[in-house]
Design a protein around this motif. Structure first.
Motif, PDB file in Angstrom:
ATOM      1  N   GLY A   1      27.276   5.394  15.537  1.00 54.74           N
ATOM      2  CA  GLY A   1      27.048   4.674  16.791  1.00 54.74           C
ATOM      3  C   GLY A   1      26.614   3.238  16.592  1.00 54.74           C
ATOM      4  N   ASN A   2      26.626   2.754  15.326  1.00 61.96           N
ATOM      5  CA  ASN A   2      26.188   1.379  15.021  1.00 61.96           C
ATOM      6  C   ASN A   2      24.805   1.088  15.624  1.00 61.96           C
ATOM      7  N   THR A   3      23.914   2.075  15.488  1.00 60.72           N
ATOM      8  CA  THR A   3      22.574   1.959  16.077  1.00 60.72           C
ATOM      9  C   THR A   3      21.489   1.783  15.024  1.00 60.72           C
ATOM     10  N   LEU A   4      21.766   2.169  13.780  1.00 62.24           N
ATOM     11  CA  LEU A   4      20.760   2.058  12.728  1.00 62.24           C
ATOM     12  C   LEU A   4      20.356   0.604  12.499  1.00 62.24           C
ATOM     13  N   ASP A   5      21.322  -0.259  12.336  1.00 58.61           N
ATOM     14  CA  ASP A   5      21.012  -1.653  12.043  1.00 58.61           C
ATOM     15  C   ASP A   5      20.302  -2.374  13.184  1.00 58.61           C
ATOM     16  N   PRO A   6      20.655  -2.108  14.469  1.00 56.19           N
ATOM     17  CA  PRO A   6      19.851  -2.702  15.548  1.00 56.19           C
ATOM     18  C   PRO A   6      18.385  -2.279  15.496  1.00 56.19           C
ATOM     19  N   ILE A   7      18.120  -1.021  15.108  1.00 56.71           N
ATOM     20  CA  ILE A   7      16.734  -0.563  14.962  1.00 56.71           C
ATOM     21  C   ILE A   7      16.045  -1.337  13.843  1.00 56.71           C
ATOM     22  N   LEU A   8      16.745  -1.486  12.708  1.00 56.99           N
ATOM     23  CA  LEU A   8      16.185  -2.240  11.586  1.00 56.99           C
ATOM     24  C   LEU A   8      15.951  -3.694  11.985  1.00 56.99           C
ATOM     25  N   HIS A   9      16.916  -4.272  12.682  1.00 55.98           N
ATOM     26  CA  HIS A   9      16.805  -5.676  13.094  1.00 55.98           C
ATOM     27  C   HIS A   9      15.619  -5.866  14.048  1.00 55.98           C
TER      28      HIS A   9
ATOM     29  N   PHE B   1       1.230  -6.957   5.198  1.00 57.24           N
ATOM     30  CA  PHE B   1       1.003  -6.432   6.543  1.00 57.24           C
ATOM     31  C   PHE B   1       2.106  -5.442   6.910  1.00 57.24           C
ATOM     32  N   ALA B   2       3.351  -5.763   6.566  1.00 60.77           N
ATOM     33  CA  ALA B   2       4.473  -4.863   6.857  1.00 60.77           C
ATOM     34  C   ALA B   2       4.285  -3.524   6.155  1.00 60.77           C
ATOM     35  N   LEU B   3       3.804  -3.560   4.901  1.00 57.91           N
ATOM     36  CA  LEU B   3       3.575  -2.326   4.149  1.00 57.91           C
ATOM     37  C   LEU B   3       2.486  -1.491   4.799  1.00 57.91           C
ATOM     38  N   LEU B   4       1.426  -2.147   5.264  1.00 55.13           N
ATOM     39  CA  LEU B   4       0.342  -1.419   5.939  1.00 55.13           C
ATOM     40  C   LEU B   4       0.824  -0.819   7.257  1.00 55.13           C
ATOM     41  N   MET B   5       1.754  -1.481   7.932  1.00 52.49           N
ATOM     42  CA  MET B   5       2.323  -0.931   9.166  1.00 52.49           C
ATOM     43  C   MET B   5       3.175   0.312   8.882  1.00 52.49           C
ATOM     44  N   ILE B   6       3.872   0.301   7.742  1.00 48.51           N
ATOM     45  CA  ILE B   6       4.626   1.496   7.329  1.00 48.51           C
ATOM     46  C   ILE B   6       3.658   2.653   7.093  1.00 48.51           C
ATOM     47  N   TYR B   7       2.543   2.344   6.452  1.00 49.65           N
ATOM     48  CA  TYR B   7       1.487   3.350   6.214  1.00 49.65           C
ATOM     49  C   TYR B   7       0.982   3.930   7.531  1.00 49.65           C
ATOM     50  N   LEU B   8       0.675   3.067   8.492  1.00 50.14           N
ATOM     51  CA  LEU B   8       0.171   3.515   9.785  1.00 50.14           C
ATOM     52  C   LEU B   8       1.200   4.392  10.503  1.00 50.14           C
ATOM     53  N   PHE B   9       2.459   3.971  10.474  1.00 51.16           N
ATOM     54  CA  PHE B   9       3.513   4.746  11.121  1.00 51.16           C
ATOM     55  C   PHE B   9       3.611   6.144  10.516  1.00 51.16           C
TER      56      PHE B   9
ATOM     57  N   ALA C   1      12.255  -1.823   4.233  1.00 56.10           N
ATOM     58  CA  ALA C   1      11.411  -2.408   3.176  1.00 56.10           C
ATOM     59  C   ALA C   1      12.129  -3.571   2.498  1.00 56.10           C
ATOM     60  N   ASP C   2      13.430  -3.397   2.253  1.00 56.54           N
ATOM     61  CA  ASP C   2      14.195  -4.495   1.647  1.00 56.54           C
ATOM     62  C   ASP C   2      14.172  -5.740   2.533  1.00 56.54           C
ATOM     63  N   LEU C   3      14.324  -5.534   3.826  1.00 56.00           N
ATOM     64  CA  LEU C   3      14.433  -6.653   4.764  1.00 56.00           C
ATOM     65  C   LEU C   3      13.112  -7.402   4.947  1.00 56.00           C
ATOM     66  N   VAL C   4      11.979  -6.711   4.752  1.00 54.38           N
ATOM     67  CA  VAL C   4      10.677  -7.371   4.932  1.00 54.38           C
ATOM     68  C   VAL C   4      10.018  -7.670   3.580  1.00 54.38           C
ATOM     69  N   ASN C   5      10.833  -7.648   2.512  1.00 56.37           N
ATOM     70  CA  ASN C   5      10.367  -8.015   1.157  1.00 56.37           C
ATOM     71  C   ASN C   5       9.267  -7.109   0.623  1.00 56.37           C
TER      72      ASN C   5
ATOM     73  N   ARG D   1      10.762  -0.788  -2.495  1.00 52.29           N
ATOM     74  CA  ARG D   1      10.962   0.594  -2.030  1.00 52.29           C
ATOM     75  C   ARG D   1       9.926   1.529  -2.644  1.00 52.29           C
ATOM     76  N   GLN D   2       9.519   1.255  -3.866  1.00 55.08           N
ATOM     77  CA  GLN D   2       8.501   2.086  -4.516  1.00 55.08           C
ATOM     78  C   GLN D   2       7.180   2.011  -3.744  1.00 55.08           C
ATOM     79  N   SER D   3       6.813   0.807  -3.292  1.00 56.79           N
ATOM     80  CA  SER D   3       5.584   0.644  -2.508  1.00 56.79           C
ATOM     81  C   SER D   3       5.711   1.323  -1.153  1.00 56.79           C
ATOM     82  N   ALA D   4       6.900   1.257  -0.549  1.00 63.06           N
ATOM     83  CA  ALA D   4       7.122   1.922   0.736  1.00 63.06           C
ATOM     84  C   ALA D   4       6.974   3.429   0.604  1.00 63.06           C
ATOM     85  N   ILE D   5       7.442   3.980  -0.522  1.00 61.02           N
ATOM     86  CA  ILE D   5       7.281   5.420  -0.766  1.00 61.02           C
ATOM     87  C   ILE D   5       5.806   5.762  -0.947  1.00 61.02           C
ATOM     88  N   LEU D   6       5.064   4.876  -1.614  1.00 63.70           N
ATOM     89  CA  LEU D   6       3.626   5.099  -1.782  1.00 63.70           C
ATOM     90  C   LEU D   6       2.926   5.126  -0.422  1.00 63.70           C
TER      91      LEU D   6
END
Length: 465
Positions: free
Chosen positions: A340-348, A361-369, A395-399, A402-407
């Protein structure tokens, strides 16, 4: 006569994934379609997104029939991960058939009754159960040992809360850090296109750190109630431990042959850790072959015949059937979003929301989510399967690595199992500890853990872990 209202329960994980699939199908009709350009980075050996390439594309909404077809497509999409999980399950089923893990723990517990330093017993037992979560991914089957440990604790002046920490909480800490836990670390890394169990040294260090914090906090409490039993969280409450411990049976006697088999089992995991940590054995195929081969060797040394080994292999497949179904259906969610070409709009949208903020800050927001999401999906495998396909490219898009995002996923998923009722009530049922009393005792430690885990994530972000 009033009807008794049923207690609020989290939906079955399969039901939850179906609901998510329906929601994603609806989003394909609502969210304006868009796409990023992707390319394969040979140096990193993974597919990456060009962050400056987002553009609108034609709307392609997904219908009900396409949504149902996405289930089979999802299994095809994640077939390599599913095959590896089945292989892991088969190898673990063979080990469970030997009963060496359960009987070895019972033997250790029985032997430790004679130790003179009371809290050293708790430290040893805590690391024992924690290692089961950290290296094998055992969780629910360990909870039944809580009553036995509670009887042991009572004999040295402690209470059921100390027993619960030594078994369930310590096990959860190990499972969360997961240096070699297939069900959270392994699945998340496979989905994120990272080498299996990479970053093991960092996770081993974190396991020791968090276990030390937990045991110091517990020791302060244990010393207090040993001096004054009236300060115990369970003081005056009827104990469940005596009744439940009878179901666990007597201390297991290990024959010389079974002791050799147990030694082989321990040696297998020691070599396993060394191969991954120092010889970079991160291929899922090699790891699966190693576990299956060594599992068969341990079973043969233990005296199991070929029929018992085959039965254990099949039972292991049955044990991981639900996680594999989850992986397949979660792949269906991604099929819907991509069709449905919906994944990338969510990422964007997420990138736009986090624009102007730091990667930390982005990493901490991933943690909170992940921490909040675990209330709805108290399953590490299901949470990895449903969130990491989106979190990894985000994670790639916000620098963020991926290893930190998994953590961040591991911290959010794992630790919250000890405070969210949807995950906590099952292990707590093996004790007589009221939920409110548990939370009152454990929340101060939770505050300390959150601060320390956030500092760890800041360090991971700054060092590019």
């Amino acid at each position: 006569m009033k009807k008794q209202r049923k207690a609020l329960q989290a939906p079955n994980v399969i039901v939850f994934i179906v609901l998510v699939m329906v929601i994603m199908m609806i989003l394909t009709w609502i969210v304006p379609a868009g796409a990023y350009d992707r390319y394969f980075n040979e140096e990193l050996n993974r597919t990456l997104i060009d962050p400056d390439s987002y553009h609108a594309v034609a709307q392609s909404p997904v219908g009900i029939m396409a949504m149902l077809q996405s289930i089979s497509s999802g299994f095809i999409r994640n077939i390599s991960t599913i095959a590896y999980v089945f292989c892991w399950g088969g190898a673990f089923g063979i080990l469970m058939k030997t009963k060496l893990i359960d009987d070895g723990i019972k033997s250790v517990i029985g032997g430790n009754r004679r130790m003179k330093a009371p809290f050293l017993i708790i430290v040893f037992i805590s690391f024992l159960f924690s290692a089961g979560g950290a290296f094998v991914g055992i969780q629910q089957s360990f909870w039944a040992f809580t009553p036995v440990i509670a009887v042991l604790c009572a004999s040295i002046g402690y209470d059921e809360l100390v027993a619960f920490v030594a078994v369930a909480v310590a096990n959860n800490i190990g499972y969360m850090c997961g240096p070699m836990n297939m069900w959270n670390t392994g699945v998340a890394q496979q989905i994120s296109e990272l080498p299996l169990f990479s970053g093991v040294r960092m996770r081993l260090a974190l396991w020791v750190l968090f276990m030390t914090m937990l045991l110091v906090y517990t020791w302060l409490y244990a010393r207090r109630i040993q001096k004054d039993p009236a300060r115990s969280v369970t003081y005056g409450l009827e104990k469940k431990s005596l009744q439940l411990s009878e179901e666990m049976g007597e201390r297991a006697e290990l024959t010389p042959r079974r002791k050799v088999a147990l030694a082989c089992l321990i040696a297998e995991f020691v070599v396993f850790i060394i191969l991954i940590a120092f010889f970079d054995m991160t291929s899922s195929g090699k790891i699966g072959a190693y576990l299956l081969g060594t599992g068969i060797i341990v079973a043969v040394v233990n005296g199991n015949d070929y029929n018992e080994i085959a039965d254990g292999f099949v039972e292991g497949f049955q044990m991981v059937l639900v996680p594999c179904i989850v992986l397949g259906m979660a792949g269906g969610i991604m099929e819907i979003l991509e069709s449905g070409n919906t994944l990338d709009p969510i990422l964007h949208g997420a990138v736009q929301l986090l624009s102007g903020t730091s990667n930390t800050f982005a990493l901490l927001m991933i943690y909170l989510f992940q921490f909040l999401f675990n209330f709805l999906v108290p399953s590490g495998t299901a949470q990895a399967a449903t969130t990491m396909p989106i979190i990894a490219p985000l994670a790639d898009l916000v620098n963020v690595s991926r290893q930190s995002a998994i953590l961040a996923f591991q911290f959010g998923d794992g630790y919250s199992n000890m405070i969210w009722p949807t995950a906590l009530l099952a292990p707590l049922a093996f004790t007589n500890i009221p939920l409110k009393k548990w939370l009152k005792w454990f929340l101060p430690f939770t505050a300390v853990f959150i601060v320390v885990s956030c500092l760890v994530l800041v360090y991971a972000s700054m060092t590019g872990f």
